[in-house]
Design an enzyme around this catalytic site. Structure first.
Site, mmCIF file in Angstrom:
data_model
loop_
_atom_site.group_PDB
_atom_site.id
_atom_site.type_symbol
_atom_site.label_atom_id
_atom_site.label_comp_id
_atom_site.label_asym_id
_atom_site.label_seq_id
_atom_site.Cartn_x
_atom_site.Cartn_y
_atom_site.Cartn_z
ATOM 1 N N GLY A 122 0.824 -1.207 0.000
ATOM 2 C CA GLY A 122 0.000 0.000 0.000
ATOM 3 C C GLY A 122 0.854 1.251 0.000
ATOM 4 O O GLY A 122 1.854 1.320 0.707
ATOM 5 N N ASN A 170 7.151 -5.186 6.083
ATOM 6 C CA ASN A 170 7.797 -6.415 6.557
ATOM 7 C C ASN A 170 8.129 -7.365 5.406
ATOM 8 O O ASN A 170 9.233 -7.896 5.318
ATOM 9 C CB ASN A 170 6.866 -7.172 7.506
ATOM 10 N N THR A 196 5.262 2.335 5.699
ATOM 11 C CA THR A 196 3.923 1.796 5.957
ATOM 12 C C THR A 196 3.150 2.722 6.867
ATOM 13 O O THR A 196 3.669 3.218 7.857
ATOM 14 C CB THR A 196 3.957 0.396 6.605
ATOM 15 N N ILE A 197 1.897 2.956 6.504
ATOM 16 C CA ILE A 197 1.057 3.779 7.384
ATOM 17 C C ILE A 197 0.688 2.998 8.642
ATOM 18 O O ILE A 197 0.195 3.573 9.601
ATOM 19 C CB ILE A 197 -0.242 4.251 6.697
ATOM 20 N N ASP A 198 0.909 1.693 8.635
ATOM 21 C CA ASP A 198 0.504 0.873 9.783
ATOM 22 C C ASP A 198 1.454 0.996 10.967
ATOM 23 O O ASP A 198 1.120 0.571 12.071
ATOM 24 C CB ASP A 198 0.411 -0.597 9.363
ATOM 25 N N GLY A 248 -5.797 -0.207 9.959
ATOM 26 C CA GLY A 248 -5.018 -0.894 10.986
ATOM 27 C C GLY A 248 -5.618 -2.251 11.268
ATOM 28 O O GLY A 248 -6.486 -2.377 12.121
ATOM 29 N N ARG A 249 -5.190 -3.257 10.525
ATOM 30 C CA ARG A 249 -5.832 -4.560 10.653
ATOM 31 C C ARG A 249 -5.315 -5.306 11.883
ATOM 32 O O ARG A 249 -6.066 -6.016 12.528
ATOM 33 C CB ARG A 249 -5.604 -5.366 9.363
ATOM 34 N N TYR A 260 -8.896 5.079 1.508
ATOM 35 C CA TYR A 260 -7.634 5.541 0.918
ATOM 36 C C TYR A 260 -7.353 7.020 1.183
ATOM 37 O O TYR A 260 -6.196 7.453 1.080
ATOM 38 C CB TYR A 260 -7.635 5.314 -0.599
ATOM 39 N N GLN A 281 -7.119 8.520 3.840
ATOM 40 C CA GLN A 281 -6.210 8.686 4.985
ATOM 41 C C GLN A 281 -4.756 8.407 4.652
ATOM 42 O O GLN A 281 -3.869 8.868 5.340
ATOM 43 C CB GLN A 281 -6.664 7.833 6.163
#
Lengths: 418, 418
Positions: free
Chosen positions: A13, A111, A139-141, A188-189, A295, A297
């Site tokens: 992403g 990752n 990563t936005i995560d 945020g899964r 998307y 965000q």
């Protein structure tokens, strides 16, 4: 004799600032007279030998990349498996690198990408091909190991905190006769970093967002609804920020509970916010509104954090430096040296320490009741959304985002049948 | 002897710039030594005698209001009916105005508010109470008659165009292996102004958004899906912007078709984007993402249009001037005098011409195939999103939005039992 080329690829992403990393990579390599190729659509382009010659791009475009969201060369979701299981693909990749005299491979992702870059470096060594592989974080995560934070996260976090604060002002104004509860669904899964960042919009317990729902804590409907009712009774209205990945105690995604059928019997695409809104309305009777920014965000470059933007460029620049220094199988990571005033630096971390790990929020970041963040979380998160990344607007009122020419490199190998 | 007070009230859904109007009203009145009272939660506060003394507010707060979204005194959805049907309420309103020596009543809202202001002015005349009523335009829906545009619309339009452009860059980068179709749900129950504004993000036919769905045209599923398929075949991906208010040929809201039940049998709150996403996925098989920005689109002061922001202040200032000049039952409206360079001025229009009318998009603004806007629409819309309204940010990376003290005025009347 060629001096070698550098191949840059984006993975997974995209973010509001991954192109800032790309811009820094290309600028830094240009300054060192190194030619940069970019893979079209990430690792897929490398496998397909679909490469872009960035030396054909005017300097203004490369500069403009630094403030353009999305992924300028295309990205992809495509995970290579183990060297054994995906041997043919790895060897093809090496063939392409060799054909284009690639000596430095920079893989910009999370990752999985760190893992792929690591495996490519192992294979190159096995074949005695001189290649330096560097992972570049993105990563936005915010779930990458080792690095203090991940480029892309700070901007998405700023978008989240600002949007929640603005929407809360709207809800506060309307609550007397209209919407009492507003629910914001954050990406945020597995980790609740973005929902947690919404907490920066608040401060005292009654300020919005009054309730955060994080995947690190099991979703308990009764406790949630009771809290909503309590907040509405006290404040008059309530803003909830929910991670898309929250789960019930038995491990099922709450979003799946909202997986419903329309009148044609087709499954409706839904999410957590929609589901929670339905439950609040049905059980408490309040008028509810909800938002799914999706998307928006992660592409909202117009609201990027300056800290994040600077870090995105810094890891790009450092990646080139590490590569040219021959520091193989490393990733430039962000090391925090002080919270206040916030200070950071870039160091090299072994890819093996980053690959396939996942950083969750520390338990000490989540308030005991699970519905908010602690002061410790605030100290960590606050600097990451600080500052506004510069952005030129056109006379038409729209940001001046650039579109690259993306000139293809002539292919040298047979078509890939993979 | 008192010289009279001015009462200001906000009505209906708030916007990113309605407080800019409030700020201008208060500043202009202060400059003319007129005391401004504000009704808490709109007309309800006037009926309940819940008034706020804005003279207790520091000048810095009033200045800060100009860049703070939401409705600083509270707004409401509460429509007064005809003078006959709601006589008691209108008389109570007049009692409150009289008790607080209100000589000028400024009602900041849409069609309904213009109607209410008009009726209050008629009743005051009937009772020989010297009152000047001025409507002040506001609505993100851009559906007010007479005025060229409505304060609040330009900022929501800019938010829409910028967000769609940013999300499209994300989709373009990911389409090869992930999302092919992205659907953005814009506010607009009866008129498609905001969805149309998304068209400003595009230009040539293949640029996003490739498909607009407007309530002015009947939704035809087969034609829509065929167009999505065609765009994906040509471009590789497709961005759709749908008005929440689109209807099928038989007049039913498409969003209602998506009104579905969850596993508990409760109706799920849904919308158009969710529904369309389900249909695209089910029939064409593409991976689809969708967004429902909801309140974010009308509270995003961080992305306000400078044109809109200036007009919001201009109508506020003019409203005070008209009121003090005794121009009763009028509304300051925006008159466009030139497209390029864009020029506008404020004039007074009779409330009777504004009240209860609804301005739809002219047919000439919609492309023949219904899926896009025309050059004429572009000329109209373009200046409205132009320029970036200034916004101070704090050291914490968040906009410096102000919270007013909102000091209550002592009540003089018995409690309202209405």
């Amino acid at each position: 004799m060629s001096q070698g080329t550098l191949l840059y690829a984006q993975s997974g992403g995209v973010t509001a600032v991954i192109n800032a990393t790309a811009s820094a990579v290309i600028s830094e390599a240009r300054a060192r007279k190194i030619k940069v190729l970019a893979a079209r659509n990430g690792i897929l382009g490398a496998l397909r030998e679909e490469l872009i010659d960035t030396s054909r791009e005017p300097a203004a475009n490369i500069a403009g990349l630094a403030h353009t969201p999305g992924g300028a060369f295309g990205s992809c979701r495509y995970k290579l498996k183990s060297l054994e299981a995906d041997r043919a693909r790895y060897e093809r990749l090496l063939d392409v690198l060799r054909a284009h005299d690639v000596r430095w491979f920079l893989y910009n992702g999370g990752n999985d990408s760190a893992d792929t870059a690591l495996k490519v470096s192992q294979l190159a060594r096995e074949f005695d091909y001189p290649l330096t592989c560097v992972g570049v974080p993105k990563t936005i995560d915010n779930d990458l190991a080792v690095t203090d934070t991940c480029p892309g996260f700070g901007s998405a976090a700023k978008y989240t905190a600002v949007s929640v604060r603005e929407a809360a002002l709207d809800v506060a104004a309307m609550a007397e006769t209209s919407t009492r509860v507003f629910i914001y669904e954050a990406m945020g899964r597995h980790a609740g970093w973005l929902a947690a960042a919404a907490g920066l919009a608040g401060g005292d317990p009654d300020a919005a967002p009054q309730i955060l729902l994080l995947p690190e804590r099991a979703y308990d409907e009764a406790a949630f609804l009771a809290r909503v009712e309590k907040v509405v009774a006290k404040v008059g209205w309530c803003v909830v920020v929910a991670s898309e990945g929250i789960r019930t105690a038995d491990g099922g995604f709450v979003a799946d509970a909202g997986g419903v059928k329309d009148s044609f019997g087709h499954t409706q695409l839904g999410g957590v916010a929609s589901y929670l809104a339905g439950r609040v309305k049905a059980t408490l009777g309040y008028k509810v509104h909800w938002t799914l920014p999706d998307y928006l965000q992660r592409s909202a470059r117009h609201l990027a954090s300056k800290t994040d933007w600077e870090q995105a460029q810094a890891v790009g620049k450092a990646a080139v430096r590490f590569a040219l220094e021959g520091r193989n199988a490393v990733m430039p990571v962000i090391v925090r040296t002080a919270d206040a005033p916030y200070r950071w630096k870039i160091e090299a971390a072994p890819l093996s320490k980053v690959a396939n790990h996942e950083k969750k929020m520390p338990a000490g970041f989540i308030r005991r009741d699970g519905f908010g963040i602690t002061e410790k979380a605030r100290r960590y998160l606050q600097p990451l959304i600080r500052g506004e990344a510069p952005l030129p607007y056109g006379r038409d009122g729209l940001p001046r985002y650039v579109a690259l020419k993306n000139v293809a490199v002539a292919k040298k190998l047979p078509i890939w049948e993979g």
